[in-house]
Design a protein around this motif. Sequence first.
Motif, mmCIF file in Angstrom:
data_model
loop_
_atom_site.group_PDB
_atom_site.id
_atom_site.type_symbol
_atom_site.label_atom_id
_atom_site.label_comp_id
_atom_site.label_asym_id
_atom_site.label_seq_id
_atom_site.Cartn_x
_atom_site.Cartn_y
_atom_site.Cartn_z
ATOM 1 N N CYS A 271 0.838 -1.207 0.000
ATOM 2 C CA CYS A 271 0.000 0.000 0.000
ATOM 3 C C CYS A 271 0.871 1.254 0.000
ATOM 4 N N GLN A 272 1.884 1.277 0.864
ATOM 5 C CA GLN A 272 2.706 2.479 0.984
ATOM 6 C C GLN A 272 3.472 2.777 -0.299
ATOM 7 N N LEU A 273 3.976 1.747 -0.962
ATOM 8 C CA LEU A 273 4.669 1.962 -2.233
ATOM 9 C C LEU A 273 3.727 2.581 -3.259
ATOM 10 N N ALA A 274 2.504 2.050 -3.345
ATOM 11 C CA ALA A 274 1.524 2.598 -4.287
ATOM 12 C C ALA A 274 1.103 4.005 -3.883
ATOM 13 N N PHE A 275 0.949 4.245 -2.573
ATOM 14 C CA PHE A 275 0.592 5.594 -2.093
ATOM 15 C C PHE A 275 1.667 6.609 -2.487
ATOM 16 N N ASP A 276 2.939 6.236 -2.291
ATOM 17 C CA ASP A 276 4.031 7.160 -2.607
ATOM 18 C C ASP A 276 4.029 7.530 -4.087
ATOM 19 N N GLU A 277 3.859 6.527 -4.925
ATOM 20 C CA GLU A 277 3.858 6.766 -6.371
ATOM 21 C C GLU A 277 2.678 7.650 -6.777
ATOM 22 N N TRP A 278 1.497 7.337 -6.249
ATOM 23 C CA TRP A 278 0.312 8.117 -6.625
ATOM 24 C C TRP A 278 0.389 9.531 -6.069
ATOM 25 N N ARG A 279 0.892 9.707 -4.844
ATOM 26 C CA ARG A 279 1.003 11.038 -4.238
ATOM 27 C C ARG A 279 1.935 11.935 -5.043
ATOM 28 N N ASP A 280 3.031 11.365 -5.531
ATOM 29 C CA ASP A 280 3.944 12.152 -6.360
ATOM 30 C C ASP A 280 3.232 12.674 -7.609
ATOM 31 N N LYS A 281 2.450 11.819 -8.243
ATOM 32 C CA LYS A 281 1.729 12.246 -9.448
ATOM 33 C C LYS A 281 0.685 13.298 -9.094
ATOM 34 N N TYR A 282 -0.035 13.092 -7.990
ATOM 35 C CA TYR A 282 -1.056 14.056 -7.564
ATOM 36 C C TYR A 282 -0.441 15.419 -7.271
ATOM 37 N N ASN A 283 0.678 15.435 -6.562
ATOM 38 C CA ASN A 283 1.294 16.698 -6.151
ATOM 39 C C ASN A 283 2.000 17.429 -7.278
ATOM 40 N N MET A 284 2.679 16.689 -8.140
ATOM 41 C CA MET A 284 3.615 17.323 -9.059
ATOM 42 C C MET A 284 3.205 17.294 -10.528
ATOM 43 N N LEU A 285 2.164 16.532 -10.858
ATOM 44 C CA LEU A 285 1.788 16.424 -12.272
ATOM 45 C C LEU A 285 0.319 16.722 -12.524
ATOM 46 N N ARG A 286 -0.560 16.224 -11.682
ATOM 47 C CA ARG A 286 -1.996 16.279 -11.952
ATOM 48 C C ARG A 286 -2.518 17.721 -11.908
ATOM 49 N N PRO A 287 -3.041 18.255 -13.021
ATOM 50 C CA PRO A 287 -3.624 19.606 -13.018
ATOM 51 C C PRO A 287 -4.854 19.658 -12.110
ATOM 52 N N HIS A 288 -5.030 20.775 -11.415
ATOM 53 C CA HIS A 288 -6.129 20.935 -10.460
ATOM 54 C C HIS A 288 -6.986 22.119 -10.889
ATOM 55 N N HIS A 289 -8.286 21.893 -11.040
ATOM 56 C CA HIS A 289 -9.201 22.948 -11.496
ATOM 57 C C HIS A 289 -9.130 24.186 -10.608
ATOM 58 N N ALA A 290 -9.106 23.988 -9.289
ATOM 59 C CA ALA A 290 -9.127 25.122 -8.364
ATOM 60 C C ALA A 290 -7.812 25.892 -8.356
ATOM 61 N N LEU A 291 -6.777 25.352 -8.987
ATOM 62 C CA LEU A 291 -5.470 26.004 -9.017
ATOM 63 C C LEU A 291 -5.124 26.497 -10.417
ATOM 64 N N GLY A 292 -6.144 26.759 -11.225
ATOM 65 C CA GLY A 292 -5.892 27.240 -12.578
ATOM 66 C C GLY A 292 -5.227 26.198 -13.450
ATOM 67 N N MET A 293 -5.589 24.932 -13.235
ATOM 68 C CA MET A 293 -5.043 23.789 -13.967
ATOM 69 C C MET A 293 -3.536 23.621 -13.760
ATOM 70 N N LYS A 294 -3.060 24.033 -12.606
ATOM 71 C CA LYS A 294 -1.678 23.795 -12.218
ATOM 72 C C LYS A 294 -1.653 22.730 -11.126
ATOM 73 N N PRO A 295 -0.565 21.964 -11.000
ATOM 74 C CA PRO A 295 -0.475 20.973 -9.925
ATOM 75 C C PRO A 295 -0.211 21.645 -8.582
ATOM 76 N N PRO A 296 -0.517 20.987 -7.476
ATOM 77 C CA PRO A 296 -0.345 21.592 -6.147
ATOM 78 C C PRO A 296 1.074 22.070 -5.848
ATOM 79 N N ILE A 297 2.098 21.402 -6.385
ATOM 80 C CA ILE A 297 3.475 21.793 -6.087
ATOM 81 C C ILE A 297 3.752 23.236 -6.473
ATOM 82 N N THR A 298 3.007 23.779 -7.440
ATOM 83 C CA THR A 298 3.255 25.154 -7.895
ATOM 84 C C THR A 298 2.824 26.187 -6.859
#
Length: 379
Positions: A271-298
């Motif tokens: 679970c933790q290995l999969a969580f780490d991989e998915w969290r990285d994508k969520y934070n650094m790649l996945r565009p977010h509507h509420a952030l002007g289609m930018k990822p949270p890391i920005t």
Amino acid sequence: MPWKESTTMSSRLEFVMLAQAPEANIAALCRAFQISRKTAYKWLDRYANHGAEGLFEQSRRPHSSPASSSDELELQVLALHLENPCWGSRKLRELLPEHLPRPHHSTVDAILKRHGCQVIGAPVKQDLASTRFEHDLPNSLWQMDFKGHFGLTTEAAGRCHALTILDDHSRYSVCLTACSNERFSSVQAGMQATFERYGLPDRITADNGPPWGSTGLKGLTKLKVWLIRLGIRISHSRPYHPQTQGKDERFHRTLKLELLDRRGFGSIAQCQLAFDEWRDKYNMLRPHHALGMKPPITRYERSGRELPSVLRPIEYLSSDIVRKVDAKGYISYANQRHYIGEGMQGQPVAIRPDPDNDGLLEVRFCHHKVMELDLKAVT
């Protein structure tokens, strides 16, 4: 200590992006990521010259870019959809290579439809809120909760309880930890690792359940006592009002749709290995509507408040009346016993006049107001 082998690339990218924040503390980040300054500046230089691809041991950048074409656009859209089947056309559009023309999202929709591709869990169209409340700065408020719990693929392995902590301003996931239970020791371990990496927030909000809340009368839990000792303010959502934790609740739905509904796990470690991989994508790649289609890391940067190696001694005013909480969670004052909470065993509390209520006393633990005492009731 070198980068974690399983997440070398994502760790480098996260470090570089956090280090680019306007007031980033490079020395603190080096300690949090356990790397030398020499290594840090090497990767910062590579990123500046070659972008994310420069963070590979050997750059995978192509020597030349092929001419863009409609065929290439379609192939790129289909490849992105195959990798991210839960992401809609607006998100996929943001991830297209820079050398390709940026089409309207309806063009991306048309490509997906033409090839029979369906977005998994596509939401029903609805009007988005015109205004959203969020704190002005990162680390002003973190939202914390468990994403329920789910069974592992073998009964003997038990269940996984996903501990999640989300930064309110940036939607950055600072913690996604696979726990075997929801007890104090497990939560504290997950939170301590988070504080070591990202520093301390000003405030954390959570629901009213254990281990952070308490069903007892005015009781403070051990976890809440620990957080108060660290100088973190704690607040709780209203009972039966999960919208108070709205951003974390929305994060839970995304986690369920994009990961938990699509995979099974045989152990907490898996679970933790999969969580780490998915969290990285969520934070650094996945565009977010509420952030002007930018990822949270920005929008996120590490807190400047460091986790202390030793808790500071508790100090009160010389005019305070100080009582120590006994083994059952009580203090004695004016010939009466008052319940403070079993999580407070052995801790000193201060009794002083309430500045806002004449005739009342307030009981304080560090900066936190625990309860009020009515002078008339105890005289």
